[in-house]
Design a protein around this motif. Sequence first.
Motif, short mmCIF file in Angstrom:
data_model
loop_
_atom_site.label_atom_id
_atom_site.label_comp_id
_atom_site.label_asym_id
_atom_site.label_seq_id
_atom_site.Cartn_x
_atom_site.Cartn_y
_atom_site.Cartn_z
N LEU A 74 0.81 -1.21 0.00
CA LEU A 74 0.00 0.00 0.00
C LEU A 74 0.85 1.27 0.00
O LEU A 74 0.32 2.38 -0.04
CB LEU A 74 -0.99 -0.01 1.17
CG LEU A 74 -2.06 -1.12 1.08
CD1 LEU A 74 -3.01 -1.07 2.25
CD2 LEU A 74 -2.86 -1.02 -0.22
N SER A 75 2.17 1.11 0.03
CA SER A 75 3.02 2.31 -0.09
C SER A 75 3.16 2.69 -1.56
O SER A 75 3.68 3.75 -1.90
CB SER A 75 4.41 2.04 0.51
OG SER A 75 5.12 1.11 -0.29
N ILE A 76 2.68 1.83 -2.45
CA ILE A 76 2.80 2.09 -3.89
C ILE A 76 1.47 2.63 -4.42
O ILE A 76 0.43 2.00 -4.21
CB ILE A 76 3.14 0.77 -4.64
CG1 ILE A 76 4.39 0.10 -4.05
CG2 ILE A 76 3.29 0.99 -6.14
CD1 ILE A 76 5.66 0.82 -4.28
N ASP A 77 1.52 3.75 -5.10
CA ASP A 77 0.30 4.32 -5.69
C ASP A 77 -0.27 3.36 -6.72
O ASP A 77 0.48 2.73 -7.46
CB ASP A 77 0.63 5.63 -6.42
CG ASP A 77 0.74 6.78 -5.44
OD1 ASP A 77 0.32 6.58 -4.28
OD2 ASP A 77 1.28 7.83 -5.83
N GLY A 78 -1.58 3.29 -6.79
CA GLY A 78 -2.20 2.49 -7.85
C GLY A 78 -2.44 1.04 -7.45
O GLY A 78 -2.90 0.26 -8.26
N THR A 79 -2.10 0.69 -6.20
CA THR A 79 -2.41 -0.69 -5.78
C THR A 79 -3.75 -0.70 -5.05
O THR A 79 -4.29 0.34 -4.70
CB THR A 79 -1.34 -1.25 -4.82
OG1 THR A 79 -1.18 -0.34 -3.74
CG2 THR A 79 -0.02 -1.45 -5.52
N THR A 80 -4.27 -1.91 -4.81
CA THR A 80 -5.52 -2.03 -4.07
C THR A 80 -5.24 -2.84 -2.81
O THR A 80 -4.25 -3.57 -2.75
CB THR A 80 -6.58 -2.81 -4.89
OG1 THR A 80 -6.13 -4.16 -5.03
CG2 THR A 80 -6.82 -2.19 -6.25
N PRO A 81 -6.11 -2.73 -1.80
CA PRO A 81 -5.88 -3.55 -0.60
C PRO A 81 -6.42 -4.97 -0.76
O PRO A 81 -6.59 -5.67 0.22
CB PRO A 81 -6.63 -2.78 0.48
CG PRO A 81 -7.65 -1.97 -0.23
CD PRO A 81 -7.23 -1.81 -1.65
N HIS A 82 -6.71 -5.38 -1.98
CA HIS A 82 -7.19 -6.75 -2.20
C HIS A 82 -6.01 -7.60 -2.63
O HIS A 82 -5.55 -7.52 -3.76
CB HIS A 82 -8.29 -6.77 -3.25
CG HIS A 82 -9.39 -5.80 -2.94
ND1 HIS A 82 -10.19 -5.95 -1.83
CD2 HIS A 82 -9.80 -4.67 -3.54
CE1 HIS A 82 -11.05 -4.95 -1.78
NE2 HIS A 82 -10.82 -4.16 -2.79
N TYR A 83 -5.50 -8.36 -1.68
CA TYR A 83 -4.30 -9.14 -1.97
C TYR A 83 -4.34 -10.46 -1.21
O TYR A 83 -5.11 -10.61 -0.25
CB TYR A 83 -3.03 -8.35 -1.59
CG TYR A 83 -2.88 -8.16 -0.10
CD1 TYR A 83 -3.54 -7.14 0.55
CD2 TYR A 83 -2.10 -9.03 0.66
CE1 TYR A 83 -3.43 -6.98 1.93
CE2 TYR A 83 -1.98 -8.88 2.04
CZ TYR A 83 -2.65 -7.86 2.66
OH TYR A 83 -2.55 -7.71 4.02
N GLN A 84 -3.51 -11.37 -1.65
CA GLN A 84 -3.39 -12.64 -0.94
C GLN A 84 -1.95 -13.13 -1.04
O GLN A 84 -1.30 -12.96 -2.08
CB GLN A 84 -4.34 -13.66 -1.56
CG GLN A 84 -4.52 -14.87 -0.69
CD GLN A 84 -5.82 -15.59 -0.99
OE1 GLN A 84 -6.13 -15.80 -2.17
NE2 GLN A 84 -6.56 -15.96 0.04
N ILE A 85 -1.49 -13.70 0.03
CA ILE A 85 -0.12 -14.19 0.09
C ILE A 85 -0.19 -15.71 -0.08
O ILE A 85 -0.94 -16.38 0.64
CB ILE A 85 0.51 -13.83 1.44
CG1 ILE A 85 0.56 -12.30 1.58
CG2 ILE A 85 1.89 -14.46 1.60
CD1 ILE A 85 0.77 -11.81 3.00
N VAL A 86 0.54 -16.25 -1.04
CA VAL A 86 0.48 -17.69 -1.28
C VAL A 86 1.87 -18.28 -1.09
O VAL A 86 2.83 -17.84 -1.73
CB VAL A 86 -0.03 -18.00 -2.71
CG1 VAL A 86 -0.25 -19.50 -2.88
CG2 VAL A 86 -1.32 -17.25 -2.99
N LEU A 87 1.96 -19.26 -0.20
CA LEU A 87 3.25 -19.91 0.06
C LEU A 87 3.21 -21.31 -0.56
O LEU A 87 2.28 -22.07 -0.33
CB LEU A 87 3.48 -20.03 1.56
CG LEU A 87 3.34 -18.73 2.36
CD1 LEU A 87 3.49 -19.00 3.85
CD2 LEU A 87 4.39 -17.72 1.91
#
Length: 449
Positions: A362-375
């Motif tokens: 979220l420190s990057i402009d143009g991103t959304t808070p919809h994310y998922q981390i996949v291991l």
Amino acid sequence: MNGTMMSVIPGETHGFHPASTPDYLPAAQLRDLQLGRLRGIVRRAYENVAYFRKGMQARGVTPGDLRTLGDIVQLPFMVKNDLRDTYPFGLFASPLSDIVRLHASSGTTGKPIVVAYTREDIAVWASVMVRSFAACGLHQGDVIQNAYGYGLFTGGLGAHYGAEELGAMVIPISGGNTDRQIMIMKDFGVTAICCTPSYFTHLIERAGELGVNMKELPLRAGVFGAEPWTDGMRRHIEAHTNIKAYDIYGLSEIIGPGVGVECQCQAGLHIFEDHFYPEIIDPETCEPLADGAEGELVLTTLSKQAMPVIRYRTRDITAILAEPCACGRTIRRIRRIGRRSDDMFIIRGVNVFPSQIETALLSIDGTTPHYQIVLTRAHGLDELAVRVEMTPALFSDKISGLEELQQRITQAIERTIGIRADVRLVEPNTIARSEGKAKRVLDQRNMES
Ligand code: DLL
């Protein structure tokens, strides 16, 4: 308590709510109150609950040994498993006939944990929720949409009774039914919303799709909690609405929502210390840590009758902020909880918390808070992938723009955690939305192909 003193705080235009009086107790008076209550609750637990009696006897401690608040360190810690092992009613200190409500937390593994309340406990809970809403600048006349889940989860009913007791108009909509939430928000003149921050980002997104401009609504406050959320998430919420986004903390084992909350200053969460006694310990050694030091939050309920909880290890990582707050409250604050000691994952030997990835993203402009981390694990090697949804506008953008964004996110994550993640920009609306707590990490490492 002097009402005019409080009205200097921007936003607290309605002045002082009488339920908030204990927020401003002089420190010495608060410590006396805490000690008296601690001694009472420990005696109650010792006399009525075999688990506590055995634990204290094993350490050679009796309730009479508690002479100062500092003596609390003589008492044993409790962990979640103690609540599981005594399932369902083994920790109750009141006869079942005095218990008027049960809640349960959805155990991801095995049995849930059960928590109980007497009528008096319910009144205390409502009062700490009134104090929470008042700290967020809410008052009679507000229209509060309560989108925390109603049911065994404590969020819905906890916020509900507090909001009613405050004198606000409550809309008990519970979680889900997103289009209806937006219609009601618009048609009923909603001024404040309660839900998880992840669900609210979904509401913002859906409102956009339905052509509803949240900035044109009277909505001015959000009381968000039940999961960790970063300052980046707060900026996202505040940029898309006219909301001031407040952080509220709590856990079923202690009471539910209303253990602590931000005030207008938003500089940490005030703990309602007259009911919940906080300590910070080193999670490895269990040694108590000084104010200001980061460690695991340990909480003791000072007034809960049905189910006292003593020195409960929350797994939540924070620090106690003992300096006075500009709002005038004397109850101490804790730093916002960014992580739990058990949500850390280890990837190629590096400890990573999901909140670090959210902050970088979220420190990057143009991103959304919809994310998922996949291991995942391929040929014995751990891989970290971060799926990030694009906005519809970005999706139709040139490939070069997308590649650049992907690169910037990759670099921001690498700068934060020292590991190169495989960042994948995915189409809008492809990551599952949560109506309650978001599931950010998908650990597929034990499914090696
Ligand atoms: O989540 C109670 C609650 C409901 C709090 C509504 C706030 C609002 P549990 O389901 O038992 O209870 O989960 C408790 O959630 O130990 C933290 O790890 C996490 N948590 C709760 N609030 C926050 C917050 C409710 N504001 C667990 N920030 C806790 C970070 C939070 N984590």
